[in-house]
Write a protein that holds these residues in place. Structure first.
Motif, PDB file in Angstrom:
ATOM      1  N   GLY A   5     -10.423 -18.576  -0.474  1.00 23.52           N
ATOM      2  CA  GLY A   5     -10.123 -18.456  -1.908  1.00 23.52           C
ATOM      3  C   GLY A   5     -11.197 -19.047  -2.814  1.00 23.52           C
ATOM      4  O   GLY A   5     -10.901 -19.533  -3.899  1.00 23.52           O
ATOM      5  N   HIS A   6     -12.462 -18.957  -2.385  1.00 23.87           N
ATOM      6  CA  HIS A   6     -13.529 -19.514  -3.211  1.00 23.87           C
ATOM      7  C   HIS A   6     -14.215 -18.479  -4.097  1.00 23.87           C
ATOM      8  O   HIS A   6     -15.292 -18.724  -4.643  1.00 23.87           O
ATOM      9  CB  HIS A   6     -14.550 -20.267  -2.354  1.00 23.87           C
ATOM     10  N   SER A   7     -13.588 -17.351  -4.251  1.00 25.93           N
ATOM     11  CA  SER A   7     -14.048 -16.386  -5.251  1.00 25.93           C
ATOM     12  C   SER A   7     -13.954 -17.032  -6.626  1.00 25.93           C
ATOM     13  O   SER A   7     -13.186 -17.972  -6.824  1.00 25.93           O
ATOM     14  CB  SER A   7     -13.131 -15.167  -5.266  1.00 25.93           C
ATOM     15  N   THR A   8     -14.725 -16.480  -7.570  1.00 25.35           N
ATOM     16  CA  THR A   8     -14.664 -17.060  -8.912  1.00 25.35           C
ATOM     17  C   THR A   8     -14.062 -16.101  -9.941  1.00 25.35           C
ATOM     18  O   THR A   8     -14.017 -16.425 -11.118  1.00 25.35           O
ATOM     19  CB  THR A   8     -16.074 -17.471  -9.392  1.00 25.35           C
ATOM     20  N   GLU A  66      -3.430 -14.037   4.231  1.00 29.65           N
ATOM     21  CA  GLU A  66      -4.121 -15.326   4.348  1.00 29.65           C
ATOM     22  C   GLU A  66      -4.707 -15.433   5.757  1.00 29.65           C
ATOM     23  O   GLU A  66      -3.992 -15.350   6.746  1.00 29.65           O
ATOM     24  CB  GLU A  66      -3.088 -16.428   4.102  1.00 29.65           C
ATOM     25  N   ARG A  94      -7.598 -12.959   2.228  1.00 28.57           N
ATOM     26  CA  ARG A  94      -8.031 -14.179   1.539  1.00 28.57           C
ATOM     27  C   ARG A  94      -8.519 -15.161   2.598  1.00 28.57           C
ATOM     28  O   ARG A  94      -7.776 -15.518   3.514  1.00 28.57           O
ATOM     29  CB  ARG A  94      -6.855 -14.782   0.764  1.00 28.57           C
ATOM     30  N   GLN A 125      -5.924 -14.739 -12.830  1.00 26.76           N
ATOM     31  CA  GLN A 125      -4.758 -14.899 -11.952  1.00 26.76           C
ATOM     32  C   GLN A 125      -4.113 -13.533 -11.732  1.00 26.76           C
ATOM     33  O   GLN A 125      -3.868 -12.811 -12.694  1.00 26.76           O
ATOM     34  CB  GLN A 125      -3.713 -15.845 -12.563  1.00 26.76           C
ATOM     35  N   ASP A 141      -4.427 -17.489  -7.518  1.00 24.54           N
ATOM     36  CA  ASP A 141      -5.526 -18.229  -8.152  1.00 24.54           C
ATOM     37  C   ASP A 141      -6.696 -18.353  -7.174  1.00 24.54           C
ATOM     38  O   ASP A 141      -6.563 -18.055  -5.989  1.00 24.54           O
ATOM     39  CB  ASP A 141      -5.003 -19.628  -8.526  1.00 24.54           C
ATOM     40  N   ASP A 142      -7.854 -18.782  -7.675  1.00 27.49           N
ATOM     41  CA  ASP A 142      -8.993 -19.043  -6.777  1.00 27.49           C
ATOM     42  C   ASP A 142      -9.853 -20.151  -7.365  1.00 27.49           C
ATOM     43  O   ASP A 142      -9.505 -20.736  -8.393  1.00 27.49           O
ATOM     44  CB  ASP A 142      -9.795 -17.761  -6.498  1.00 27.49           C
ATOM     45  N   ALA A 171     -10.172 -12.052  -4.385  1.00 25.97           N
ATOM     46  CA  ALA A 171      -9.303 -12.064  -3.196  1.00 25.97           C
ATOM     47  C   ALA A 171      -7.835 -11.940  -3.600  1.00 25.97           C
ATOM     48  O   ALA A 171      -6.944 -12.171  -2.785  1.00 25.97           O
ATOM     49  CB  ALA A 171      -9.527 -13.351  -2.400  1.00 25.97           C
ATOM     50  N   ALA A 172      -7.592 -11.588  -4.846  1.00 24.71           N
ATOM     51  CA  ALA A 172      -6.206 -11.525  -5.328  1.00 24.71           C
ATOM     52  C   ALA A 172      -5.775 -10.071  -5.520  1.00 24.71           C
ATOM     53  O   ALA A 172      -6.614  -9.168  -5.543  1.00 24.71           O
ATOM     54  CB  ALA A 172      -6.099 -12.277  -6.647  1.00 24.71           C
TER      55      ALA A 172
END
Ligand SMILES: Cc1cc2nc3c(=O)[nH]c(=O)nc-3n(C[C@H](O)[C@H](O)[C@H](O)COP(=O)(O)OP(=O)(O)OC[C@H]3O[C@@H](n4cnc5c(N)ncnc54)[C@H](O)[C@@H]3O)c2cc1C
Length: 454
Positions: free
Chosen positions: A73-76, A89, A70, A38, A31-32, A80-81
């Motif tokens: 994880g502030h991608s929208t 990480e 990652r 997801q 998630d982000d 980063a998944a």
């Protein structure tokens, strides 16, 4: 007896990193901040050393696995998944190595707030900071990094002197304008396609002690834009942004955000700073704070959104750059079709002019004019519903096409589906450079699949 490496469930790590298949770690990495897309990895490397990152990359390559770094994880939109691959990480790769009068060396998993603390201890600052300081250095440099001083100092990627990067064959290479310049150019704003940034040399400048902050209100977009253009041209502010804000009653408010830096007792003269501007002067909000407090101002909004739960709602943001010559027209056409609910009570539509002369990062795509306007739908919906979020993503796609057809360009920090052809046209004349660098530095096409570029 020969060992079949492809059957190994774990990479052989010499260092202290943790290779995790814990369901909670996998769910977190899936998630982000956007909470729209997801993608579940098969494992997460909680990296604690660069050597382990290199080992992991080699191991993943031998098994044909995709790999995504990652940061915070502030991608929208799941950038980063990685479905079924490995997430690295980067949080613990966060050492501040040293600070010199004009530069500092930091690990890429460090946040801008940590970087700033270390620089301010010497009275120094990176010339450009993002509005939110809890983003990782690596994650921001992968997209560009824009802030209120960009009109003067460029993007954050323009203020990087050197990088260390782990490439697809698991080597850590140094790059700069002079050493491996093609890798340097492919990694800055290169959407994580050619390598994992591990270490960064950042330019520094003297930090101002204090700032005088001017929040000026306007009754319409035209008068806001006129004053923004005036202020950009005469350089009266050291920081310039602006936004269209929901007024809570269904209409919009138009706000210019200007900041003047100063030291000691040299307090700027408000009258002189505001001379010739046509804002609603009685509504002007002028405050005086330390530089450190000013650049951390977003933290107040973060706290509020965490307490009302909206920090955890879907955030289908759309970020773009409009051509300066028709920005006002395009923005006003789009605004006519939007309501306050499109951004939510605490959301905003960022809108302000930038001089493009200071922006030199080759892969940062911009409309080809000397002035462009960031036009960003920073959506903070009150609803946490997946259906509503999907509808906003579909609206983003329509707006993106409208903006693109009017000469605008996407800032890739956006929540919308993009095909390979879309990306190819986004990069335009720079596509063949990125494509060539990808073949050289990530020939197995392992890195950052979340952008769906290759
Ligand atoms: C509240 C908020 C405010 C924001 N404000 C700004 C702003 O003012 N200016 C601005 O420019 N942007 C802003 N952004 C966008 C932000 O810069 C990007 O979303 C950025 O990618 C997030 O960094 P991150 O560390 O969370 O990266 P992640 O979301 O973790 O990763 C983003 C992408 O970068 C890649 N990546 C991460 N680390 C590395 C690395 N070390 N090496 C190579 N690739 C890597 C990932 O694989 C992924 O593709 C904001 C976002 C939020 C949520």
């Amino acid at each position: 007896m020969a060992i079949d490496k492809r059957a190994a469930q774990h990479p052989d790590l010499a260092g202290p990193s943790m290779f995790s298949r814990d369901p909670q770690d996998l769910a977190e990495a899936a998630d982000d901040f956007g909470h729209v897309v997801q993608r579940r990895p098969q494992a997460v490397l909680k990296a604690a050393s660069v050597a382990d990152i290199a080992d992991l990359v080699r191991w993943a390559a031998s098994r044909g696995l995709k790999v995504a770094a990652r940061g915070q994880g502030h991608s929208t939109y799941g950038r980063a998944a990685v479905d079924g691959g490995i997430v690295i990480e980067m949080k613990a790769i966060n050492t501040i190595h040293y600070v010199q009068p004009d530069h500092m060396v930091v690990d890429a998993g460090a946040t801008w707030s940590t970087v700033l603390d270390a620089a301010l201890a010497y009275g120094l600052t990176p010339p450009v900071l993002p509005n939110y300081l809890e983003l990782s250095v690596g994650g921001t440099l992968a997209v560009g990094g824009i802030g209120g001083t960009t009109f003067r100092h460029g993007m954050q990627t323009d203020n990087v002197l050197a990088l260390n990067v782990v490439t697809g064959d698991g080597r850590e290479l140094t790059c700069s304008e002079d050493v491996n310049p093609d890798l340097f150019d492919a990694v800055r704003a290169g959407l994580g396609q050619c390598g994992i940034i591990t270490r960064v040399t950042l330019r520094l400048m003297r930090a101002p002690e204090r700032v005088r902050r001017f929040h000026l209100l306007y009754s319409d977009l035209r008068s806001l834009t006129e004053d923004q253009r005036t202020a950009l041209a005469d350089g009266r502010f050291d920081y310039l942004q602006g936004a269209v804000l929901p007024d809570g009653a269904g209409a919009w408010q138009y706000q210019l955000e200007g900041v003047v830096f100063y030291d000691g007792a040299a307090v700027p003269d408000d009258k002189a700073v505001l001379a010739g501007l046509s804002d609603q002067r009685s509504a002007a909000d002028i405050s005086d704070v330390s530089y450190s407090e000013d650049v951390r101002a977003f933290a107040r909004l973060e706290n509020l959104l965490r307490s009302n739960g909206q920090w955890f709602s879907p955030h289908p943001w759309l970020l773009t750059f409009l051509l300066g010559s028709c920005a006002e027209q395009i923005a006003s056409d789009i605004l006519n079709g939007l309501t306050n609910e499109d951004v939510g009570p605490f959301g905003r539509i960022t809108f302000y002019p930038l001089l493009t002369g200071a922006l030199r990062t080759p892969l940062l795509r911009l409309p080809d004019e000397s002035i462009v306007f960031p036009f960003n739908l920073v959506r903070i919906p009150t609803s946490s519903g997946a259906v509503e979020a999907e509808q906003l993503v579909a609206r983003n796609r329509m707006l993106y096409e409208h903006i693109r057809d009017a000469g605008g360009i996407l800032y890739p920090v956006s929540a919308l589906p993009m095909s390979r052809d879309d990306w190819r046209s986004h990069f335009g004349p720079k596509w063949s450079f990125l494509d060539g660098a990808k073949r050289r530095y990530d020939p197995l096409d392992a890195f950052a699949p979340g952008y769906e570029l290759f």
